[in-house]
Design an enzyme around this catalytic site. Structure first.
Site, PDB file in Angstrom:
ATOM      1  CG  ASN A  11       3.288   1.475   3.996  1.00 58.06           C
ATOM      2  OD1 ASN A  11       3.799   1.421   5.096  1.00 58.06           O
ATOM      3  ND2 ASN A  11       2.416   0.587   3.572  1.00 58.06           N
ATOM      4  N   GLY A  55       0.401  -1.542  15.505  1.00 56.99           N
ATOM      5  CA  GLY A  55       1.094  -2.762  15.097  1.00 56.99           C
ATOM      6  C   GLY A  55       0.344  -3.978  15.599  1.00 56.99           C
ATOM      7  CG  ASN A 100      -4.702  -1.160   8.709  1.00 54.54           C
ATOM      8  OD1 ASN A 100      -4.979  -0.977   7.525  1.00 54.54           O
ATOM      9  ND2 ASN A 100      -3.466  -1.140   9.160  1.00 54.54           N
ATOM     10  N   GLY A 155      -4.392   5.048  16.222  1.00 50.79           N
ATOM     11  CA  GLY A 155      -4.495   3.889  17.104  1.00 50.79           C
ATOM     12  C   GLY A 155      -5.328   2.805  16.447  1.00 50.79           C
ATOM     13  CB  SER A 156      -6.147  -0.655  17.273  1.00 48.02           C
ATOM     14  OG  SER A 156      -5.995  -0.496  18.659  1.00 48.02           O
ATOM     15  CG  HIS A 166       2.870   2.576  11.073  1.00 47.79           C
ATOM     16  ND1 HIS A 166       3.316   1.514  11.820  1.00 47.79           N
ATOM     17  CD2 HIS A 166       1.909   2.065  10.253  1.00 47.79           C
ATOM     18  CE1 HIS A 166       2.670   0.426  11.473  1.00 47.79           C
ATOM     19  NE2 HIS A 166       1.815   0.715  10.536  1.00 47.79           N
ATOM     20  CG  ASP A 213      -2.096   0.938   1.031  1.00 48.30           C
ATOM     21  OD1 ASP A 213      -2.127   1.641  -0.004  1.00 48.30           O
ATOM     22  OD2 ASP A 213      -2.965   0.989   1.906  1.00 48.30           O
TER      23      ASP A 213
END
Lengths: 160, 506
Positions: free
Chosen positions: B355, B432, B227, B404-405, B429, B120
Site C-alpha cells: 500500500n 482478496g 487481516n 494467504g488468508s 498482494h 494503512d
C-alpha cells in the site's frame, strides 16, 4: 476539554439507551446503519454502533465521562468529524470505550456537536477484543433527515 | 456513474487472452487510458458477478464494483499506460484494492491520491527464515505459538512494549529502519532486504499532524487486527530451486516466519488528514473526478507534496513497526530454542510494501519517464538486474511475498521483465476478499472455523476468537488462483509455496 467526574456521575447517566443500529454488508469494510426518533439520536446511535464493533458492550461499565466537540462545514462533514473524534478518544489517552453517548449540543446550522461520552478505559483482559476501526469514510454515506415522515437514519462505512 | 444494462456493460469489456481483460474507453466517463485486469476463469466469474449485481435497477446504499473503480482511476489526470487490476482485485475506497496506476511527474496536471495508497500506508509483508525443520518445531509448537503471542501485542486496543517517547517517534518517522538499527532492534543486513532499505528519504515529520503522532505513539510495535497476522510457516513446495536457494530456502519443511502489518493508527490518521486537505485543493484547482472518494491533489501542489512527505513518514513508521516485531519474534524463538537468533539464521528474506506510492523510472513508448506509481493492494515485482533490488537478488528478480488468508498457504514469487513492461513491475498482494465481513459472520461459526484449523494441524492464538470467521478462508478468494493467474500471465513467477503451522492474529 476533558472533564472527569469520577463519582460525579448521577443515576440517570447509568441508563443504557436501546439499540437502534445494525451492521450491513460491504466486501472489505462494514457499513453502520443507525436510526432514531431525531437526527441527534441517529448520530448518537451511529457512534455507539462503532464502539460496539470494537468490543462486546456487556463487558463495558460506565465509570467516567469525557466531552468531545466536532465542527464541520456541512452535515456529512459533521457526522464524519463526530465519529473521527470518538475514534480518537479511543485511540489515545484516555483510551475510552463508550457505552453511552449523549449529544448536548446539536447545531445543524453552524454544524457543531458537543457530546458527553460515558464509558471506561479499554483494558485487554476485561474487554473482549473486537475489530479495529482504521478510519471513517465518506464512501456511500447517507443522512436521511425527513421530519414529516419522522424518519431519521444514517449510513456510514468504516474502514477496518 | 454511467448506468447501463449488464449486457450493455459487457460490450466495453474484451477478453484479450485467457488471463487478461481490457476495459475500453467509455466504460466510465473521461477515461484517459484503457483499463486492464488479470483473472482466470474462477476469478473472472467473481469479478463479473460483482458488476452484474451493481447493474440491478433500484439499488440503494450500494458501492461501486472493482471493475468500475479501475475505470474511474483511468480517468484521473496525468495517468499513463493503463489502470491495472490485479487478480485479487475487489471494491475499495476510491481505487479498487488490487489496483495500480502510474502518473507522469513531468505533466503538471498529474495527481497523487491517498485513496490510491489506502488508509494503512505501507502495509506490507516481511518474511524471516530459520535453519529449523518442521520436526524441530512440532514438539514445542504450542509453546512457541504462545510465546510469540505473548511477545507481540495484537488486536484492537493493544499497546506497544518498545519504550518510546514523543522525541523517539519524531526520529523514527524520519529515519525508518535506520532508527531501529541505531536502537539495536534489527541487524544491519535486515535493511538490505527491504524495499527502499527501510527508509523513505523524503519523510518530513513536521508535515504530520499532532493527531496522527498521538495515535501512532502507543501503537508502535503492535500487530493490529483484521487481516494482519504473524505466522510460523514451513516450505511446502519449491518451484524455482535457484531463486529459492538465493533466499536461503533450501529444503522442504524449512521453518519461516511471516509478518503482515502496517503503519497502524499513525498511517490511518495521515490518510484521513490528507483526504480533508485534498477536498479543498480539488475545488481550488478544479480537478474533476468520477467519484468523490478519488480525492487527489496535483503532485506539485502544496497539498500533494505535504501528503507525499507525510506518507513517507508513515511508511517509515510501518518499517519500524515490522522491525520491532522482527525483534520480538527473534526473542521468542531464541528463548524457546535456547539459542541466539543468529545461530537460528533468522535473517530477513525480504520485506514488501503493498500500500504505497513511489517515484520510479519506467520506459513508456521507448522513452524513459519518471512516474509516481500508486500500488494499493499491489506488490512491486521488479525483474532481475533492476538497479533498485538488492545484490543478493540481482539474478533472481525481487522476491514478492504473498500472504494467504488464515490457514491457507502463502507464496514467494519473483519479479519478471514481462511484469515490468505490462504492469509497471507490479503484481498481486494476497487473496482478496470474496465475502463481506457481515456475511461471514452470518454464514460461518467461529467454533467450526477454529476446529477446522486444529484439524489441519495449525496452532492458533487469536485476540478476538469470536471474529475469526471474518478471516476464514471461505471469506477470501483462493490465493492459489490469484498466484497462478499472476504466474500464467507472466507478471511474476512462482518460487516457493509456504504452509502455515501456527497463526497469531488480532
Amino acid at each position: 476539554m476533558d472533564e472527569e467526574l469520577e463519582g460525579g456521575l448521577v443515576e440517570d447517566d447509568f441508563i443504557i439507551p436501546p439499540v437502534k443500529y445494525e451492521y450491513l454488508d460491504h466486501t472489505a469494510d462494514v457499513q453502520l446503519h443507525a436510526w432514531g426518533n431525531t437526527l441527534k439520536e441517529a448520530f448518537e446511535q451511529c457512534g455507539m454502533a462503532m464502539f460496539a464493533y470494537m468490543t462486546e458492550m456487556d463487558y463495558v461499565q460506565i465509570k467516567e465521562v469525557h466531552t468531545i466537540e466536532a465542527n464541520a462545514d456541512d452535515l456529512m462533514g459533521l457526522l464524519y468529524h463526530f465519529l473521527d473524534e470518538l475514534l480518537f478518544l479511543f485511540s489515545v489517552e484516555p483510551f475510552l470505550i463508550c457505552k453511552k453517548l449523549v449529544i448536548t449540543e446539536f447545531n445543524t446550522e453552524e454544524f457543531r456537536i458537543v457530546c458527553k461520552c460515558y464509558g471506561e478505559e479499554f483494558q485487554i483482559g476485561k474487554h473482549p477484543q473486537g475489530t479495529e476501526v482504521k478510519a471513517i469514510t465518506y464512501s456511500a454515506m447517507q443522512i436521511i433527515d425527513q421530519p414529516k415522515d419522522n424518519k431519521y437514519e444514517v449510513f456510514v462505512i468504516i474502514d477496518i | 456513474m454511467v448506468v447501463r444494462q449488464y449486457n450493455e456493460e459487457l460490450k466495453y469489456l474484451e477478453k484479450i487472452n485467457p488471463y487478461c481483460w481490457k476495459i475500453k474507453k467509455g466504460f466510465q466517463p473521461n477515461m484517459n487510458v484503457e483499463g486492464v485486469f488479470y483473472v482466470n476463469n474462477t476469478l473472472e466469474k467473481l469479478m463479473l458477478d460483482e458488476l452484474r449485481n451493481s447493474c440491478r435497477p433500484g439499488m440503494t446504499g450500494g458501492f461501486l464494483p472493482g471493475v468500475k473503480q479501475i475505470a474511474n482511476v483511468a480517468a484521473l489526470p496525468g495517468i499513463v499506460g493503463k489502470s491495472v487490476g490485479l487478480p485479487d482485485v475487489h471494491s475499495g475506497y476510491g481505487f479498487a484494492i488490487g489496483n495500480m496506476a502510474a502518473f507522469d511527474t513531468s505533466d503538471p496536471t498529474s495527481i497523487v491520491s491517498p485513496g490510491g495508497v489506502g488508509f494503512d500506508i505501507n502495509c506490507g509483508v516481511r518474511l524471516l527464515r530459520t535453519n529449523l525443520h518442521e520436526k524441530d518445531v512440532q514438539p514445542i509448537k504450542e509453546q512457541l505459538a504462545q510465546s510469540l503471542f505473548d511477545h507481540i501485542p495484537v488486536g484492537v486496543g493493544s499497546k506497544g512494549i518498545i519504550p518510546m517517547n514523543a522525541r523517539d517517534l519524531e526520529e523514527a518517522l524520519e529515519m525508518g529502519m535506520d532508527w531501529s538499527l541505531r536502537e539495536g532492534y534489527v541487524w544491519a543486513e535486515d535493511k538490505e532486504h527491504c524495499e527502499e532499505y527501510g527508509r523513505m528519504l523524503n519523510a518530513d515529520p513536521s508535515k504530520v499532524s499532532l493527531r496522527a503522532k498521538k495515535r501512532g505513539l502507543p501503537q508502535l510495535g503492535t500487530l493490529g487486527a483484521g487481516n494482519h497476522y504473524a505466522e510460523i510457516q514451513v516450505v511446502d513446495e519449491i518451484y524455482d530451486k535457484f531463486a529459492a536457494g538465493k533466499m536461503g530456502l533450501e529444503r522442504l519443511g524449512q521453518v519461516v516466519v511471516m509478518i503482515h502489518s502496517g503503519s497502524r493508527g499513525f498511517g490511518h490518521q495521515v490518510a484521513t488528514d490528507a483526504l480533508v486537505q485534498m477536498e479543498k485543493a480539488m475545488k481550488r484547482d478544479q480537478i474533476a473526478v468520477n467519484d468523490r472518494q478519488l480525492a487527489c491533489a496535483r503532485i506539485n501542489s502544496v497539498e500533494g507534496q505535504n501528503y507525499l512527505k507525510s506518507m513517507a513518514a508513515a511508511a517509515n513508521f510501518a518499517w519500524v513497526n515490522r522491525s520491532s516485531m522482527t525483534f520480538l519474534t527473534r526473542q521468542a524463538f531464541g528463548k524457546q530454542f535456547k539459542m541466539a537468533p543468529d545461530d537460528l539464521d533468522m535473517h530477513v528474506i525480504y520485506d514488501v510494501s503493498h500500500n504505497v506510492a513511489k517515484i520510479e523510472e519506467h520506459v513508456i513508448d521507448g522513452k524513459l519517464k519518471t512516474l509516481l506509481v500508486h500500488r494499493k493492494g499491489s506488490t512491486r515485482a521488479f525483474p532481475p538486474h533492476h538497479p533498485l533490488i538488492p545484490v543478493d537478488y540481482q539474478l533472481t528478480g525481487q522476491p514478492v511475498l504473498i500472504g494467504g488468508s488464515m490457514g491457507t498457504c502463502s507464496y514467494v514469487l519473483t519479479g519478471t521483465h514481462q511484469g515490468m513492461t505490462e504492469t509497471f513491475g507490479s503484481t498481486c498482494h494476497g487473496a482478496g476478499r470474496a465475502l463481506s465481513r457481515a456475511k461471514s459472520r452470518r454464514n460461518l461459526d467461529y467454533k467450526e472455523v477454529l476446529v477446522k484449523l486444529e484439524e489441519m494441524g495449525i496452532s492458533i492464538r487469536v485476540a478476538s476468537p469470536k471474529l475469526v470467521m471474518e478471516e476464514a478462508p471461505e471469506s477470501y478468494k483462493n490465493v492459489t488462483d490469484v498466484v497462478n493467474t499472476c504466474h500464467a500471465a507472466g507478471i511474476s513467477k512462482k518460487t516457493v509455496k509456504l504452509r502455515p503451522i501456527a497463526v497469531i492474529k488480532g
